[in-house]
Design a protein around this motif. Structure first.
Motif, short mmCIF file in Angstrom:
data_model
loop_
_atom_site.label_atom_id
_atom_site.label_comp_id
_atom_site.label_asym_id
_atom_site.label_seq_id
_atom_site.Cartn_x
_atom_site.Cartn_y
_atom_site.Cartn_z
N ALA A 120 0.82 -1.21 0.00
CA ALA A 120 0.00 0.00 0.00
C ALA A 120 0.86 1.26 0.00
CB ALA A 120 -0.92 -0.01 1.22
N PHE A 121 1.93 1.25 0.79
CA PHE A 121 2.81 2.43 0.83
C PHE A 121 3.51 2.63 -0.52
CE2 PHE A 121 3.57 2.55 5.70
CZ PHE A 121 2.25 2.91 5.86
N ALA A 122 3.91 1.54 -1.13
CA ALA A 122 4.56 1.66 -2.44
C ALA A 122 3.60 2.27 -3.47
CB ALA A 122 5.04 0.29 -2.91
N ALA A 123 2.32 1.84 -3.40
CA ALA A 123 1.33 2.40 -4.33
C ALA A 123 1.09 3.88 -4.05
CB ALA A 123 0.02 1.62 -4.22
N LEU A 124 1.12 4.27 -2.78
CA LEU A 124 0.92 5.68 -2.42
C LEU A 124 2.08 6.54 -2.89
CD1 LEU A 124 -0.52 5.35 1.21
CD2 LEU A 124 -1.76 6.00 -0.86
N PHE A 125 3.30 6.06 -2.71
CA PHE A 125 4.45 6.81 -3.17
C PHE A 125 4.43 6.96 -4.69
CE2 PHE A 125 6.61 5.62 0.91
CZ PHE A 125 6.84 6.92 1.33
N ALA A 126 4.03 5.89 -5.36
CA ALA A 126 4.00 5.95 -6.83
C ALA A 126 2.93 6.91 -7.33
CB ALA A 126 3.76 4.55 -7.40
N SER B 237 0.03 15.77 3.51
CA SER B 237 -1.00 15.84 4.54
C SER B 237 -2.00 14.71 4.41
CB SER B 237 -1.73 17.19 4.44
OG SER B 237 -2.32 17.33 3.15
N VAL B 238 -2.31 14.36 3.20
CA VAL B 238 -3.24 13.24 2.97
C VAL B 238 -2.54 11.91 3.24
CG1 VAL B 238 -4.74 12.12 1.28
CG2 VAL B 238 -4.49 14.61 1.28
N PHE B 239 -1.24 11.84 2.95
CA PHE B 239 -0.49 10.59 3.13
C PHE B 239 -0.49 10.14 4.58
CE2 PHE B 239 3.46 8.34 4.06
CZ PHE B 239 3.38 7.30 3.16
N ILE C 267 -2.81 10.59 6.86
CA ILE C 267 -4.11 10.01 7.18
C ILE C 267 -4.24 8.62 6.56
CG2 ILE C 267 -6.60 10.30 6.95
CD1 ILE C 267 -6.15 13.31 6.89
N ILE C 268 -3.85 8.51 5.29
CA ILE C 268 -3.94 7.21 4.61
C ILE C 268 -3.00 6.20 5.26
CG2 ILE C 268 -3.61 6.03 2.42
CD1 ILE C 268 -4.39 8.57 0.99
N GLN C 269 -1.85 6.66 5.73
CA GLN C 269 -0.89 5.77 6.38
C GLN C 269 -1.50 5.11 7.61
OE1 GLN C 269 2.60 7.79 7.76
NE2 GLN C 269 3.71 5.91 8.21
N ILE C 270 -2.14 5.90 8.44
CA ILE C 270 -2.79 5.35 9.64
C ILE C 270 -3.92 4.39 9.25
CG2 ILE C 270 -4.13 5.92 11.70
CD1 ILE C 270 -2.62 8.55 11.82
N SER C 271 -4.67 4.77 8.22
CA SER C 271 -5.78 3.92 7.77
C SER C 271 -5.26 2.57 7.26
CB SER C 271 -6.57 4.63 6.67
OG SER C 271 -7.09 5.86 7.14
N VAL C 272 -4.15 2.59 6.53
CA VAL C 272 -3.57 1.35 6.01
C VAL C 272 -3.09 0.45 7.15
CG1 VAL C 272 -1.66 0.39 4.68
CG2 VAL C 272 -2.96 2.31 3.77
N ILE C 273 -2.47 1.04 8.16
CA ILE C 273 -1.98 0.24 9.30
C ILE C 273 -3.15 -0.41 10.04
CG2 ILE C 273 -0.83 0.40 11.54
CD1 ILE C 273 0.96 2.57 10.37
N VAL C 274 -4.20 0.38 10.27
CA VAL C 274 -5.38 -0.18 10.95
C VAL C 274 -6.01 -1.28 10.09
CG1 VAL C 274 -7.70 0.34 11.77
CG2 VAL C 274 -5.83 1.93 12.23
N LEU C 275 -6.05 -1.06 8.79
CA LEU C 275 -6.62 -2.05 7.88
C LEU C 275 -5.82 -3.35 7.92
CD1 LEU C 275 -8.63 -2.74 5.55
CD2 LEU C 275 -6.87 -1.89 3.98
N ALA C 276 -4.49 -3.26 7.85
CA ALA C 276 -3.64 -4.46 7.77
C ALA C 276 -3.55 -5.19 9.10
CB ALA C 276 -2.25 -4.06 7.29
N PHE C 277 -3.51 -4.44 10.21
CA PHE C 277 -3.26 -5.07 11.51
C PHE C 277 -4.53 -5.42 12.29
CE2 PHE C 277 1.16 -2.93 11.96
CZ PHE C 277 1.64 -3.76 10.96
N VAL C 278 -5.65 -4.74 12.00
CA VAL C 278 -6.87 -4.96 12.77
C VAL C 278 -8.03 -5.43 11.90
CG1 VAL C 278 -8.56 -3.91 14.31
CG2 VAL C 278 -6.16 -3.23 14.48
N VAL C 279 -8.34 -4.69 10.86
CA VAL C 279 -9.54 -4.99 10.06
C VAL C 279 -9.40 -6.32 9.33
CG1 VAL C 279 -11.01 -4.21 8.19
CG2 VAL C 279 -10.07 -2.54 9.80
N VAL C 280 -8.30 -6.51 8.62
CA VAL C 280 -8.13 -7.75 7.84
C VAL C 280 -8.08 -8.99 8.74
CG1 VAL C 280 -6.58 -9.01 6.30
CG2 VAL C 280 -7.07 -6.60 5.86
#
Length: 265
Positions: free
Chosen positions: A49-55, A61-63, A65-78
């Motif tokens: 996800a981070f690689a896709a965001l960098f690309a 500022s948006v990154f 927020i998305i960074q925290i969302s990705v971590i929550v998604l990978a570690f808790v939601v999934v």
């Protein structure tokens, strides 16, 4: 009136009907291997996800927020979604042969999966599994902190197949078996002979021969005539004769019961 109290082993679960179920928890090392697999999958989701965001060149500022969302998604939601949908399974647990169940052996739900995933952020991802391994090493069922809080543990789903042990009468003793009197063998001695024959292949040769001689000497007092064979062959023949005669007696008894029931009707 006397009450009969039975001991419940720590690997047994007592159901509401007072039936003890023998369940085997997954070992600590296998749990650790499964956790490593799930942890690598979580990290792979974040890295991808981070690689896709960098690309994509997302604004800083948006990154955040998305960074925290990705971590929550990978570690808790999934992990929560996977365990809820599969009822306690994950990729790592499928590999090592485990399944998360409630402390009473029942199927886990969303609450158990969510608590385990939430606490897993601390004890698995933030400490690279160190805290989970430390807690699991001091619990009887290798439970990590998330298991203890949610009331769950990892059950072993793959059990080794028990080889079928079938006693066969030696051909040379067929004639002897038709005339032998082995029906008066004490129940305790008969049980010891059966246990010995089932485990004899795992005994050392010296101990195997010694135990066979002792059991044969005891059984010889209740068997007539005693065939001129070695001790273990004699015990095997006695066990087969008793098994066949007990089966025949049960068949005769069943036929009599059916005959009586038929006459009553």
């Amino acid at each position: 009136m006397s009450a009969v109290v039975g001991s419940i082993h720590q690997d047994e679960i007592l159901t509401g009907e007072a039936v003890a179920l023998d369940v085997q928890p997954l070992g600590l090392m296998m749990r650790a291997l499964g956790a490593v697999i799930d942890m690598l999958i979580g990290y792979a989701i974040i890295i991808g996800a981070f690689a896709a965001l960098f690309a994509s060149g997302v604004d800083a500022s948006v990154f955040a927020i998305i960074q925290i969302s990705v971590i929550v998604l990978a570690f808790v939601v999934v992990p929560t979604a996977v365990e809820t949908i599969t009822r306690g399974r994950s990729v790592g647990k499928l590999v090592v042969g485990g399944r998360i169940v409630r402390s009473d052996g029942g199927t886990t739900g969303f609450r158990h999966a969510f608590i385990r995933a939430l606490i897993g952020v601390l004890e698995i991802y933030m400490t690279f599994g160190g805290l989970a391994f430390l807690v699991g090493a001091f619990t009887p069922r290798s439970q990590r902190l998330g298991d203890l809080v949610s009331g769950a543990y990892c059950e072993r789903t793959r059990t080794p197949q028990v080889p079928e042990h079938v006693l066969v009468l030696p051909p040379a003793l067929t004639g002897w078996a038709q005339l032998a009197d082995a029906g008066r063998l004490p129940v305790r001695l008969s049980r010891r002979i059966t246990q010995f024959l089932a485990q004899s292949a795992n005994l050392m040769p010296g101990a195997r021969a010694r135990i066979a001689q002792e059991l044969a000497a005891e059984a010889a007092q209740w068997v007539s005539p005693v065939p001129p064979v070695d001790a273990e062959t004699f015990l095997r023949a006695v066990a087969v004769v008793r098994r066949e005669r007990e089966a025949r007696a049960l068949d005769i008894q069943s036929e009599r019961v059916n005959t009586l029931l038929g006459s009553v009707r």
